[in-house]
Design a protein around this motif. Sequence first.
Motif, PDB file in Angstrom:
ATOM      1  N   LEU A  80       4.931 -10.013  -1.088  1.00  0.00           N
ATOM      2  CA  LEU A  80       3.937  -9.538  -0.131  1.00  0.00           C
ATOM      3  C   LEU A  80       2.689 -10.411  -0.217  1.00  0.00           C
ATOM      4  CD1 LEU A  80       2.931  -5.874   0.531  1.00  0.00           C
ATOM      5  CD2 LEU A  80       1.163  -7.509  -0.075  1.00  0.00           C
ATOM      6  N   TRP A 138      -3.991  -3.208   0.212  1.00  0.00           N
ATOM      7  CA  TRP A 138      -2.762  -2.702   0.822  1.00  0.00           C
ATOM      8  C   TRP A 138      -2.189  -1.574  -0.025  1.00  0.00           C
ATOM      9  CZ3 TRP A 138       1.228  -2.975  -2.577  1.00  0.00           C
ATOM     10  CH2 TRP A 138       1.107  -3.913  -3.599  1.00  0.00           C
ATOM     11  N   SER A 139      -1.306  -0.789   0.587  1.00  0.00           N
ATOM     12  CA  SER A 139      -0.620   0.292  -0.121  1.00  0.00           C
ATOM     13  C   SER A 139       0.763   0.487   0.493  1.00  0.00           C
ATOM     14  CB  SER A 139      -1.421   1.603  -0.047  1.00  0.00           C
ATOM     15  OG  SER A 139      -1.548   2.023   1.298  1.00  0.00           O
ATOM     16  N   VAL A 140       1.684   1.050  -0.313  1.00  0.00           N
ATOM     17  CA  VAL A 140       3.062   1.263   0.132  1.00  0.00           C
ATOM     18  C   VAL A 140       3.385   2.752   0.089  1.00  0.00           C
ATOM     19  CG1 VAL A 140       5.495   0.667  -0.205  1.00  0.00           C
ATOM     20  CG2 VAL A 140       3.698  -0.968  -0.857  1.00  0.00           C
ATOM     21  N   ASN A 164       6.398   5.320  -0.077  1.00  0.00           N
ATOM     22  CA  ASN A 164       7.792   5.263  -0.519  1.00  0.00           C
ATOM     23  C   ASN A 164       8.466   6.628  -0.376  1.00  0.00           C
ATOM     24  OD1 ASN A 164      10.237   4.742  -1.734  1.00  0.00           O
ATOM     25  ND2 ASN A 164       9.432   4.801  -3.819  1.00  0.00           N
ATOM     26  N   ALA A 199       2.528   0.160  -6.054  1.00  0.00           N
ATOM     27  CA  ALA A 199       2.414   0.898  -4.801  1.00  0.00           C
ATOM     28  C   ALA A 199       1.140   0.557  -4.048  1.00  0.00           C
ATOM     29  CB  ALA A 199       2.472   2.400  -5.060  1.00  0.00           C
ATOM     30  N   SER A 200       0.264  -0.257  -4.633  1.00  0.00           N
ATOM     31  CA  SER A 200      -0.977  -0.661  -3.969  1.00  0.00           C
ATOM     32  C   SER A 200      -1.500  -1.917  -4.652  1.00  0.00           C
ATOM     33  CB  SER A 200      -2.023   0.461  -4.037  1.00  0.00           C
ATOM     34  OG  SER A 200      -2.354   0.757  -5.387  1.00  0.00           O
ATOM     35  N   LEU A 230      10.300   1.806   3.731  1.00  0.00           N
ATOM     36  CA  LEU A 230       9.017   1.638   3.068  1.00  0.00           C
ATOM     37  C   LEU A 230       8.000   1.210   4.121  1.00  0.00           C
ATOM     38  CD1 LEU A 230      10.069  -0.410  -0.096  1.00  0.00           C
ATOM     39  CD2 LEU A 230       9.910   2.066   0.151  1.00  0.00           C
ATOM     40  N   ILE A 244       4.270  -0.345   4.629  1.00  0.00           N
ATOM     41  CA  ILE A 244       3.185  -1.052   3.954  1.00  0.00           C
ATOM     42  C   ILE A 244       1.997  -1.131   4.903  1.00  0.00           C
ATOM     43  CG2 ILE A 244       2.517  -3.172   2.766  1.00  0.00           C
ATOM     44  CD1 ILE A 244       5.567  -3.705   2.456  1.00  0.00           C
ATOM     45  N   ARG A 258       7.182  -2.546   8.020  1.00  0.00           N
ATOM     46  CA  ARG A 258       8.230  -1.628   7.563  1.00  0.00           C
ATOM     47  C   ARG A 258       9.361  -2.428   6.927  1.00  0.00           C
ATOM     48  NH1 ARG A 258      10.358   3.112  11.021  1.00  0.00           N
ATOM     49  NH2 ARG A 258      11.515   1.455  12.046  1.00  0.00           N
TER      50      ARG A 258
END
Length: 202
Positions: free
Chosen positions: A62, A68-70, A72, A83-84, A110, A112, A121
């Motif tokens: 990435l 940013w964050s994900v 899940n 996750a971020s 997922l 993002i 995605r």
Amino acid sequence: MNLLGKDEEKMKIKYSFKTLVFLITVISFFSSKKASSAAPELTVDQSVITFTPEGGTQDLSLVSNTDWSVSNPASSWLKLSAASGSSGSVVIYLTTLSENGTGSTRTEYLVINSSNGQARRVKVSQDATIYPTYNTSPQPPDATGMSSNAAQLAAKISLGWNIGNTFEAPGGETGWGSPVITEDYVKFVKQQGFNAIRIPCA
């Protein structure tokens, strides 16, 4: 006359200095404006990730120029190493938590998101085992009476009973008028002299 020339020279220097300061201010303003209006960036190196039924670990790279964050939704069977994060590039390790013995492929997306309004995605799937292991503690095979080949077995049959394809009968095992086959019933048939029974497949 010399005094007048010196005053003019001082004024020119002063004017040149003010002009220089003004130009530096303008350049700094446009430079900062250009930096603050940098194009938003959020990229991932793949949009589809597929795991085998046994599972494992795969990488997702990435790159973002902001936080940013994900999200899940597959957290029950998929773990993420991060996750971020903040601006820069990162490799996220995706690890399945178990073998997929559900009987069907499981799939989630997922999502993002970055603080600059970008979103991506990634479709993550794990195939299912075709033949799940239901019997985790199998008994050793009983080879009693299995020493003969097909021809020898046929020669031993004096009277046989064909239960038939009763499991295919409409309405269930008794749909064709046959009784329910139980252990006691098979023993009774043996007592009547039958020494071979054809058992239907389920």
